[in-house]
Design a protein around this motif. Sequence first.
Motif, PDB file in Angstrom:
ATOM      1  N   LEU A 189       0.748  -1.206  -0.118  1.00  0.00           N
ATOM      2  CA  LEU A 189      -0.130   0.017  -0.040  1.00  0.00           C
ATOM      3  C   LEU A 189       0.965   1.419   0.043  1.00  0.00           C
ATOM      4  N   ALA A 190       2.108   1.180   0.760  1.00  0.00           N
ATOM      5  CA  ALA A 190       2.857   2.414   0.507  1.00  0.00           C
ATOM      6  C   ALA A 190       3.371   2.761  -0.918  1.00  0.00           C
ATOM      7  N   LEU A 191       3.270   1.710  -1.723  1.00  0.00           N
ATOM      8  CA  LEU A 191       3.634   2.236  -3.136  1.00  0.00           C
ATOM      9  C   LEU A 191       2.871   3.124  -3.688  1.00  0.00           C
ATOM     10  N   THR A 192       1.425   3.157  -3.167  1.00  0.00           N
ATOM     11  CA  THR A 192       0.626   4.137  -3.844  1.00  0.00           C
ATOM     12  C   THR A 192       0.983   5.912  -3.061  1.00  0.00           C
ATOM     13  N   ASP A 193       1.747   5.707  -2.035  1.00  0.00           N
ATOM     14  CA  ASP A 193       2.091   7.135  -1.625  1.00  0.00           C
ATOM     15  C   ASP A 193       2.611   8.154  -2.551  1.00  0.00           C
ATOM     16  N   SER A 194       1.923   9.395  -2.428  1.00  0.00           N
ATOM     17  CA  SER A 194       2.276  10.360  -3.416  1.00  0.00           C
ATOM     18  C   SER A 194       2.742  11.863  -2.812  1.00  0.00           C
ATOM     19  N   PRO A 195       3.748  12.460  -3.249  1.00  0.00           N
ATOM     20  CA  PRO A 195       4.199  12.142  -4.750  1.00  0.00           C
ATOM     21  C   PRO A 195       5.685  11.322  -4.631  1.00  0.00           C
ATOM     22  N   ASN A 196       6.203  11.085  -3.291  1.00  0.00           N
ATOM     23  CA  ASN A 196       7.460  10.551  -3.250  1.00  0.00           C
ATOM     24  C   ASN A 196       7.390   9.287  -2.420  1.00  0.00           C
ATOM     25  N   PRO A 197       7.025   8.180  -2.655  1.00  0.00           N
ATOM     26  CA  PRO A 197       6.828   6.832  -2.006  1.00  0.00           C
ATOM     27  C   PRO A 197       8.379   6.397  -1.552  1.00  0.00           C
ATOM     28  N   ASN A 198       8.434   5.678  -0.454  1.00  0.00           N
ATOM     29  CA  ASN A 198       9.526   5.058  -0.197  1.00  0.00           C
ATOM     30  C   ASN A 198      10.254   4.249  -1.212  1.00  0.00           C
ATOM     31  N   PHE A 199       9.367   3.386  -1.893  1.00  0.00           N
ATOM     32  CA  PHE A 199       9.836   2.813  -3.001  1.00  0.00           C
ATOM     33  C   PHE A 199       9.240   2.872  -4.143  1.00  0.00           C
ATOM     34  N   SER A 200       9.861   3.064  -5.492  1.00  0.00           N
ATOM     35  CA  SER A 200       9.093   3.435  -6.518  1.00  0.00           C
ATOM     36  C   SER A 200       9.280   2.661  -7.419  1.00  0.00           C
ATOM     37  N   PHE A 201       8.557   2.058  -8.573  1.00  0.00           N
ATOM     38  CA  PHE A 201       8.931   1.035  -9.764  1.00  0.00           C
ATOM     39  C   PHE A 201       9.273   2.322 -10.940  1.00  0.00           C
ATOM     40  N   TYR A 202       9.010   3.349 -10.507  1.00  0.00           N
ATOM     41  CA  TYR A 202       9.116   4.324 -11.692  1.00  0.00           C
ATOM     42  C   TYR A 202      10.529   4.994 -11.604  1.00  0.00           C
ATOM     43  N   ASP A 203      11.775   4.188 -11.632  1.00  0.00           N
ATOM     44  CA  ASP A 203      13.068   4.576 -11.723  1.00  0.00           C
ATOM     45  C   ASP A 203      13.618   4.201 -13.002  1.00  0.00           C
ATOM     46  N   LYS A 204      13.788   5.272 -13.925  1.00  0.00           N
ATOM     47  CA  LYS A 204      14.239   4.655 -15.199  1.00  0.00           C
ATOM     48  C   LYS A 204      15.840   4.438 -15.242  1.00  0.00           C
ATOM     49  N   ASP A 205      16.526   4.685 -14.052  1.00  0.00           N
ATOM     50  CA  ASP A 205      18.080   4.321 -14.094  1.00  0.00           C
ATOM     51  C   ASP A 205      18.146   3.107 -13.345  1.00  0.00           C
ATOM     52  N   ALA A 206      17.178   2.640 -12.766  1.00  0.00           N
ATOM     53  CA  ALA A 206      17.358   1.177 -12.113  1.00  0.00           C
ATOM     54  C   ALA A 206      15.967   0.517 -12.037  1.00  0.00           C
ATOM     55  N   PRO A 207      15.674  -0.069 -13.361  1.00  0.00           N
ATOM     56  CA  PRO A 207      14.419  -0.492 -13.518  1.00  0.00           C
ATOM     57  C   PRO A 207      14.046  -1.898 -12.663  1.00  0.00           C
ATOM     58  N   ILE A 208      13.043  -2.289 -12.405  1.00  0.00           N
ATOM     59  CA  ILE A 208      12.558  -3.471 -11.908  1.00  0.00           C
ATOM     60  C   ILE A 208      12.140  -4.328 -13.217  1.00  0.00           C
ATOM     61  N   TYR A 209      12.782  -5.703 -13.218  1.00  0.00           N
ATOM     62  CA  TYR A 209      12.274  -6.488 -14.489  1.00  0.00           C
ATOM     63  C   TYR A 209      11.429  -7.437 -13.961  1.00  0.00           C
ATOM     64  N   THR A 210      10.372  -7.885 -14.645  1.00  0.00           N
ATOM     65  CA  THR A 210       9.702  -8.850 -14.417  1.00  0.00           C
ATOM     66  C   THR A 210       9.232  -9.739 -15.783  1.00  0.00           C
ATOM     67  N   MET A 211       8.578 -10.713 -15.729  1.00  0.00           N
ATOM     68  CA  MET A 211       8.099 -11.445 -17.002  1.00  0.00           C
ATOM     69  C   MET A 211       6.986 -10.727 -18.006  1.00  0.00           C
TER      70      MET A 211
END
Length: 509
Positions: free
Chosen positions: A350-372
Amino acid sequence: MRCAGLTAQPAGLACRSSALRGKQLVVAAPSRKPRATKAPQPTQAIASVDAPEFAQNIVISTNGADAGGVEMSKTVLGIILGGGAGSRLYPLTKKRAKPAVPLGANYRLIDIPVSNCINSGVNKIYCLTQFNSASLNRHLSSAYNSNVGGYNSRGFVEVLAASQTTTTKEWFQGTADAVRQYMWLFDEACRDGVEDFLILSGDHLYRMDYREFVEAHRAAGADITVAALPCAEREATAFGLMKIDDGGRIVEFAEKPSGDALKAMQVDTTILGLDAETAEQKPYIASMGIYVCKASTLKVMLQQKFSKQHDFGSDIIPGAKDLGAKVQAHLFKGYWEDIGTVRAFYESNLALTDSPNPNFSFYDKDAPIYTMSRFLPPSKVMGADVERSILGDGCIVEPDTRIFHSVIGLRSIIREGCVIEDSMLMGADYYEQYEECEAFQDCLPLGVGKGTHIRGAIVDKNARIGKFCKIINSEGIQESFVTEDSGWVIRDGVVVVIKDCNIPDGTVI
């Protein structure tokens, strides 16, 4: 023209390609004018996706040497500890290994350490597990397809499940024992140039550049380096704590101390580089359960010195220190969360929905999170009110629905008039048409039925929730497993609807 398998070219080099018996030949042409040579600047690892048919390959290439001159792809082996039965995350681990638990709408827990490795240039990665590993194995083989690495340094991401051998007929007895049982395989990597083992956990949420970690380990001449997190007193009792000397060398360990024993573990954390104000607020150093170990040292520790001990945190690391090995601490200043419990998992999502600056974000172009890559259509929202929420791929949200502060997983189907608040829906593994369900008597459609209200809950994959249900834990129950046969339990105050279950119309929880 773009070079096959490369994402960046050094200045002054052109790229040519030609077909040669069905293979791509890459030729670098020299520049026309002589010029002073300049060392190529390192770049962040980048993934390019090649998906013929239904397979996906993640290929990593970097421009120049790894940061600090550390050849991560050749000299570091990543070992991810998948954990045991995952009892603290049950029932999310009822049908899957802990690292395979869905995370953040589109991902799984295992994607975090694997992505950190890829972004750091580590392209040889093993994941050790022994419980319910089928879905984890399927995910890793589909997402990374044993083809992680650069043009000249092919890597892999593989699952190593517990298995009997001629010398060992027991399951993994702990984290250290899991590594010990596969040391024969890791020896092969050492013969190919691996010098250090990067040992990680499969149930942590964080983003970390392991190149800095390994570089500090080697610069200190350490046998083992432990990632350290400064923390306050209220948090310290939940961790293994360390005391260090002026050079950052660990001189004492204490596992989850309290009272006077806790007070005795206070240190001046400015030694690790914290400013005076932060050091006063966080006078304890907690182990993150992330280690860099010199391969030769770890082999001796596991096979000779501590052949009967089974855990890294409580046995091997303190034991190595007592034997005189140089065990160093390395400060980590970023966000890190152990999501090994249902409550921690729920709050982290649920913390991923925090705005504008969550503690952890999947929207980091320099260090993306990969998946299937699943090749799903975009999500479709038809007249719904969505606020502070994340929707995964391929969702269908019907009119008059309200979604607030929630994470909605891929392929979720939410019927009209529903209210979803403070909840995580993991979605589904497949789509189902209305006609398919209507062909069977008493069939509940996949997804959340019309007029249902869900609050403070985790709904696992492929759940079928009927019309006008209330899943809100109105009585505030903290723990209850008596209803597991009915398809749901309550853990840490969170209602967990179990994977593949049916919740009939009008159910009140």
